[in-house]
Write a protein that holds these residues in place. Structure first.
Motif, mmCIF file in Angstrom:
data_model
loop_
_atom_site.group_PDB
_atom_site.id
_atom_site.type_symbol
_atom_site.label_atom_id
_atom_site.label_comp_id
_atom_site.label_asym_id
_atom_site.label_seq_id
_atom_site.Cartn_x
_atom_site.Cartn_y
_atom_site.Cartn_z
ATOM 1 N N UNK A 211 6.453 -10.650 -3.960
ATOM 2 C CA UNK A 211 6.623 -9.846 -2.735
ATOM 3 C C UNK A 211 5.662 -8.643 -2.751
ATOM 4 N N UNK A 212 5.566 -7.993 -1.618
ATOM 5 C CA UNK A 212 4.744 -6.778 -1.528
ATOM 6 C C UNK A 212 5.659 -5.564 -1.511
ATOM 7 N N UNK A 213 5.404 -4.672 -2.465
ATOM 8 C CA UNK A 213 6.197 -3.447 -2.580
ATOM 9 C C UNK A 213 5.313 -2.266 -2.185
ATOM 10 N N UNK A 214 5.770 -1.442 -1.263
ATOM 11 C CA UNK A 214 5.033 -0.236 -0.879
ATOM 12 C C UNK A 214 5.729 0.955 -1.529
ATOM 13 N N UNK A 235 3.206 -7.506 -5.662
ATOM 14 C CA UNK A 235 1.914 -6.921 -5.266
ATOM 15 C C UNK A 235 2.269 -5.507 -4.814
ATOM 16 N N UNK A 236 1.574 -4.504 -5.352
ATOM 17 C CA UNK A 236 2.004 -3.128 -5.088
ATOM 18 C C UNK A 236 0.959 -2.383 -4.263
ATOM 19 N N UNK A 237 1.429 -1.744 -3.197
ATOM 20 C CA UNK A 237 0.588 -0.864 -2.378
ATOM 21 C C UNK A 237 1.125 0.555 -2.566
ATOM 22 N N UNK A 238 0.219 1.515 -2.749
ATOM 23 C CA UNK A 238 0.632 2.919 -2.858
ATOM 24 C C UNK A 238 0.126 3.664 -1.629
ATOM 25 N N UNK A 255 -3.307 -1.200 -4.712
ATOM 26 C CA UNK A 255 -3.975 -1.012 -3.412
ATOM 27 C C UNK A 255 -3.528 0.307 -2.831
ATOM 28 N N UNK A 256 -4.425 1.036 -2.209
ATOM 29 C CA UNK A 256 -4.080 2.323 -1.594
ATOM 30 C C UNK A 256 -4.468 2.266 -0.120
ATOM 31 N N UNK A 257 -3.555 2.668 0.731
ATOM 32 C CA UNK A 257 -3.836 2.681 2.189
ATOM 33 C C UNK A 257 -2.839 3.604 2.862
ATOM 34 N N UNK A 258 -3.109 3.974 4.112
ATOM 35 C CA UNK A 258 -2.123 4.827 4.798
ATOM 36 C C UNK A 258 -0.867 4.032 5.162
ATOM 37 N N UNK A 259 0.224 4.756 5.397
ATOM 38 C CA UNK A 259 1.484 4.084 5.718
ATOM 39 C C UNK A 259 1.382 3.268 7.001
#
Ligand SMILES: NC(=O)c1ccc[n+]([C@@H]2O[C@H](COP(=O)([O-])OP(=O)(O)OC[C@H]3O[C@@H](n4cnc5c(N)ncnc54)[C@H](O)[C@@H]3O)[C@@H](O)[C@H]2O)c1
Length: 420
Positions: A211-214, A235-238, A255-259
């Motif tokens: 899964x993708x965790x933010x 899969x982790x997004x910060x 991975x880094x991106x805006x909310x």
């Protein structure tokens, strides 16, 4: 004067279960046990009243007993309406501690418990998130005079204290326990990292792998939450607002991106910023059907519940600590533990071995404030390095680990500015 007999708890018949929980954590808190032995002999708090507001579960209960062993008359209340455990409260009353706390009180009841705790006119306080300090510095200034000082547990509470100090309004010294190395390096990172996933997993009973965790906020807590999400196969997004933390997250492999972008991808969201509205209307509007929202920051303001409610056509509880919000168009979003700290409101909080160090710091930090409050003055104080280092040393000894010592030559070499 309030005694254990004045306590307000849910049900005294729950006490046996609470004693078992406290015994279990005590067996896993060797650093605090060592401090307790010294406190029993030296009674550093003899004749003093100590008021505590912390997440009221077994580890905290044991800290309260350690402070009591040091000679104090202890009164305790919760620091979050959903993290209080009623069996633990009942056990503490049997052990002679005055408790004003219940699981899930109304907001008015919760506040009245904080005030009753302060009405015992404490000499020292232990706070978590700054509720006791805030009440003392606003509506109940009449209870200020006797307070010598105290210790604050968490990042959010220290921010509030520093704001008070900056305005020149802080009335007594407070030890910033959170800012000790033996607190944030272990409690915030490894404690939050593990217990957040424990809370989410036991509440949802769903798989994380694939899964993708933010993770929102890459501070000490966020680093732990992201690291453990990765370990579970996500899969982790910060998301961040701080450029340095964002680079750190990127270099750590996330991975880094805006909310606004991350909101479209997340299966799980964990906010842990100490800030408000980090997930709000514009984000709910683009989230996937079935996304699970949770918060690990101190207050339940990180996920904007008012805006979520306003977007929803229906809301129901689908499982303990899971609310399902149905949005116009039929998408469903799930909010865990009403957006309160998921690891405490829907779990047992940090592992005992972690809180062993944090609460050892609380105990010796409070002792330090009591000994030195007159000379410290009205300020937010960092934990003296010797106390921080002592806790680490006790921890290593408990683990049976020894480390090297500097040789005389090495010490000279490090102390010298001349190349040799
Ligand atoms: N759940 C627990 O058991 C537990 C334990 C310790 C601390 N806390 C709480 O967790 C929160 C975070 O603590 P910490 O020690 O990690 O703090 P920290 O200051 O180390 O990190 C917070 C991070 O959030 C970032 N941030 C702030 N606003 C943001 C936004 N709008 N979007 C994205 N990122 C944003 C900051 O840049 C910072 O990097 C605090 O409220 C603290 O009290 C909870």
């Amino acid at each position: 004067m309030s005694t254990a007999a004045d306590s307000i708890v849910k049900d005294m018949s729950l006490a046996p279960g609470g004693h078992l929980k406290i015994d279990w954590v005590k067996a896993h808190m060797p650093v605090l046990n060592r401090i307790r032995e010294r406190f029993e002999a030296e009674k550093p708090f003899a004749g003093l009243k100590v008021a505590i507001s912390l997440h009221l579960e077994a580890k905290t209960a044991y800290l309260a007993k350690v402070i009591q062993a040091g000679g104090a008359e202890v009164t305790i209340t919760g620091s979050n309406p959903l993290s209080t455990q009623d069996d633990v409260c009942a056990a503490l009353v049997e052990d002679g501690i005055c408790v004003f706390a219940k699981y899930n009180p109304s907001p008015e009841e919760y506040k009245s418990h904080l005030i009753k705790t302060l009405e015992t006119r404490p000499d020292l306080i232990i706070d978590d998130g700054g509720d006791l300090v805030t009440i003392l510095h606003s509506e109940r200034r009449d209870l200020l005079a006797q307070v010598r000082g105290g210790a604050e547990e968490t990042t959010t509470g220290i921010l509030r204290l520093k704001a008070l100090e900056k305005e020149g309004k802080l009335e007594f010294p407070m030890m910033a326990v959170n800012d000790a190395y033996c607190k944030y390096l272990f409690d915030n990172r490894y404690g939050t990292g593990q217990s957040v996933w424990d809370g989410i997993n036991r509440t949802t009973n769903l798989v994380v792998a694939g899964k993708t965790v933010v993770v929102t906020g890459y501070g000490w807590c966020g680093k732990g939450v992201a690291m453990r999400a990765k370990g579970l196969g996500a899969k982790v997004i910060v998301t961040e607002i701080d450029a340095i933390k964002a680079v750190e997250a990127y270099m750590d492999g996330f991975e880094v991106m805006p909310m606004s972008e991350a909101a479209k991808h997340g299966d799980y969201f964990v906010t842990v910023t100490g800030n408000r509205d980090v997930i709000r209307k514009e984000h709910f509007e683009v989230m996937k059907d079935g996304a699970i929202l949770s918060n690990a920051g101190h207050f339940d303001v990180e996920v904007n519940k008012v805006e979520l409610e306003a977007l929803s056509t229906a809301k129901r509880v689908v499982r303990k600590d899971i609310e399902e919000y149905t949005l116009a168009g039929g998408r469903k979003l799930y909010l865990l533990a009403e957006g309160r700290l998921v690891n405490l409101a829907a779990g047992d909080g940090h592992p005992a071995e972690i809180m062993d160090m944090t609460f050892a710091l609380q105990a010796v930090g409070l002792e330090y404030i009591n000994k030195n409050y007159q000379s410290i003055g009205k300020q937010v104080l960092n934990m003296p390095y010797e106390l921080d280092e002592m806790v680490a040393r006790y921890k290593l000894e408990a683990l049976g680990i020894s480390i090297d010592k500097l040789t005389a030559e090495q010490k000279d070499y490090l102390d010298s500015w001349v190349e040799s």
